[in-house]
Design a protein around this motif. Structure first.
Motif, PDB file in Angstrom:
ATOM      1  N   UNK A  14       0.838  -1.201   0.000  1.00 26.05           N
ATOM      2  CA  UNK A  14       0.000   0.000   0.000  1.00 26.05           C
ATOM      3  C   UNK A  14       0.875   1.253   0.000  1.00 26.05           C
ATOM      4  N   UNK A  15       1.914   1.253   0.816  1.00 20.34           N
ATOM      5  CA  UNK A  15       2.832   2.393   0.848  1.00 20.34           C
ATOM      6  C   UNK A  15       3.478   2.611  -0.520  1.00 20.34           C
ATOM      7  N   UNK A  16       3.961   1.528  -1.120  1.00 17.38           N
ATOM      8  CA  UNK A  16       4.611   1.637  -2.423  1.00 17.38           C
ATOM      9  C   UNK A  16       3.640   2.139  -3.487  1.00 17.38           C
ATOM     10  N   UNK A  17       2.395   1.710  -3.402  1.00 20.41           N
ATOM     11  CA  UNK A  17       1.389   2.155  -4.373  1.00 20.41           C
ATOM     12  C   UNK A  17       1.127   3.650  -4.242  1.00 20.41           C
ATOM     13  N   UNK A  18       0.989   4.120  -3.001  1.00 18.31           N
ATOM     14  CA  UNK A  18       0.739   5.546  -2.780  1.00 18.31           C
ATOM     15  C   UNK A  18       1.933   6.399  -3.199  1.00 18.31           C
ATOM     16  N   UNK A  19       3.119   5.830  -3.104  1.00 15.84           N
ATOM     17  CA  UNK A  19       4.328   6.553  -3.509  1.00 15.84           C
ATOM     18  C   UNK A  19       4.520   6.544  -5.022  1.00 15.84           C
ATOM     19  N   UNK A  20       3.664   5.803  -5.731  1.00 16.00           N
ATOM     20  CA  UNK A  20       3.796   5.701  -7.176  1.00 16.00           C
ATOM     21  C   UNK A  20       4.892   4.759  -7.616  1.00 16.00           C
ATOM     22  N   UNK A  21       5.384   3.955  -6.692  1.00 16.11           N
ATOM     23  CA  UNK A  21       6.484   3.041  -7.005  1.00 16.11           C
ATOM     24  C   UNK A  21       5.996   1.748  -7.641  1.00 16.11           C
ATOM     25  N   UNK A  22       4.694   1.480  -7.541  1.00 12.73           N
ATOM     26  CA  UNK A  22       4.125   0.274  -8.135  1.00 12.73           C
ATOM     27  C   UNK A  22       2.895   0.635  -8.949  1.00 12.73           C
ATOM     28  N   UNK A  23       2.698  -0.012 -10.091  1.00 17.34           N
ATOM     29  CA  UNK A  23       1.461   0.199 -10.850  1.00 17.34           C
ATOM     30  C   UNK A  23       0.288  -0.463 -10.135  1.00 17.34           C
ATOM     31  N   UNK A  24      -0.921  -0.059 -10.474  1.00 24.19           N
ATOM     32  CA  UNK A  24      -2.107  -0.618  -9.814  1.00 24.19           C
ATOM     33  C   UNK A  24      -2.506  -1.939 -10.462  1.00 24.19           C
ATOM     34  N   UNK A  25      -1.688  -2.938 -10.237  1.00 21.63           N
ATOM     35  CA  UNK A  25      -2.008  -4.284 -10.716  1.00 21.63           C
ATOM     36  C   UNK A  25      -2.864  -4.984  -9.668  1.00 21.63           C
ATOM     37  N   UNK A  26      -3.634  -5.997 -10.058  1.00 22.92           N
ATOM     38  CA  UNK A  26      -4.456  -6.721  -9.076  1.00 22.92           C
ATOM     39  C   UNK A  26      -3.592  -7.420  -8.026  1.00 22.92           C
ATOM     40  N   UNK A  27      -4.015  -7.308  -6.779  1.00 22.77           N
ATOM     41  CA  UNK A  27      -3.343  -7.970  -5.656  1.00 22.77           C
ATOM     42  C   UNK A  27      -4.379  -8.832  -4.946  1.00 22.77           C
ATOM     43  N   UNK A  28      -4.021 -10.076  -4.657  1.00 18.48           N
ATOM     44  CA  UNK A  28      -4.944 -10.995  -4.001  1.00 18.48           C
ATOM     45  C   UNK A  28      -4.316 -11.553  -2.728  1.00 18.48           C
TER      46      UNK A  28
END
Length: 306
Positions: A246-260
């Motif tokens: 979640x932190x990496x996503x908010x930082x823009x370090x990861x694309x919004x790919x599906x996570x399960x």
């Protein structure tokens, strides 16, 4: 597990499952070296199965008193014991089928789901640093151990035979600087100290670059159109990974790919985490209030049932 005799009362610290080879495990877990019905109380430091997993069997064999723990430990133990009971019953059926082929009698599970439910009904939850009398001359307090959600050091202030003393059972102590939990609390004025060798002589890797390494592996794998599979313990590790993603996503370090998160126990454990922000350190507490639910994202799906 550890049996204390104080003022003619018996107090049990922990009641975990021994885990090993099936035959040895069954033998060691099924029997107790004491009479469970004679116990005055049980005190539980945290909800890992090697510390709480044999409580249903203890209750099944006659213990009817209180089981003291923190609130988060009580809630985690409820799902852990239910899951363990399911495994016990499944394992007994599996072994019984094999024995039937040899003309042998079936085996019974160590305990049932009803036994687990009875054990949970005997829990008495106590906040950190709130003294609670649990037996004549014995007052219990919990101090944060920083190991898993709700984990505690067990402090027993005892008056016995005209003298006062403080007994500390460490439980499993966390390393400190945890991504989610507070650091272990220091406990002062201890007369008798019993310490668990939580990690033995293991040398832990430096956590400083763990987040960067996770980011690098995910980015590299996604760059090859691959999928990242992360095996993780249901309690603690899964929540740490979700929070980091979640932190990496908010930082823009990861694309919004599906996570399960594909584990019913992990999903249930995460729900317990959400119920107990009082156990969080300041960083994740601020994240919760200023940004978002640390364990929830638009692209994150929890799978509860198969």
């Amino acid at each position: 597990m550890y049996l204390l005799s104080v003022n003619d009362q018996q107090i049990l610290l922990e009641c975990g499952l021994f885990q090993g080879r099936r035959e040895e495990t069954i033998e060691r877990n099924r029997s107790f070296s004491f009479d469970p019905s004679k116990l005055s109380a049980v005190v539980l430091s945290h909800a890992h199965i090697d510390h709480c997993g044999n409580l249903p069997n203890l209750v099944r064999q006659g213990f009817s008193g209180n089981i003291y723990s923190t609130f988060a430990t009580r809630d985690l133990a409820a799902i852990m014991l239910a899951d363990s009971a399911h495994i016990q019953q499944y394992d007994a059926k599996f072994v019984s089928r094999k024995r039937a082929k040899k003309g042998l009698d079936p085996v019974l599970p160590l305990y049932s789901i009803k036994d687990a439910e009875r054990a949970v009904s005997q829990f008495v939850a106590v906040n950190y640093q709130r003294p609670m009398p649990i037996a004549p001359g014995v007052t219990l307090s919990f101090a944060d151990a920083g190991h898993i959600l709700g984990s505690a050091q067990v402090i027993l202030d005892v008056v016995e035979g005209g003298r006062r003393f403080r007994y500390l059972f460490s439980g499993d102590i966390g390393r400190g600087d945890h991504e989610i939990l507070r650091d272990p609390e220091p406990v002062s004025d201890v007369d008798f100290l019993q310490i668990e060798s939580t990690y033995g002589n293991r040398q832990h890797a430096d956590k400083t670059f763990a987040k960067d390494e996770l980011q690098s592996v995910i980015q590299e794998t996604l760059g090859k159109n691959g999928k990242v599979i992360i095996p993780a313990f249901s309690v603690g590790r899964t929540q740490m990974i979700v929070y980091t993603l979640h932190q990496l996503s908010l930082e823009g370090a990861l694309p919004k790919v599906p996570i399960f998160v594909d584990s019913p126990l992990s999903v249930n454990a995460t729900e317990v985490f959400r119920l107990h922000p009082e156990c969080f350190n300041q960083d994740i507490y601020d994240f919760l209030h200023e940004k978002a639910n640390p364990f929830g994202m638009e692209n994150l799906t929890y799978i509860r049932h198969l």
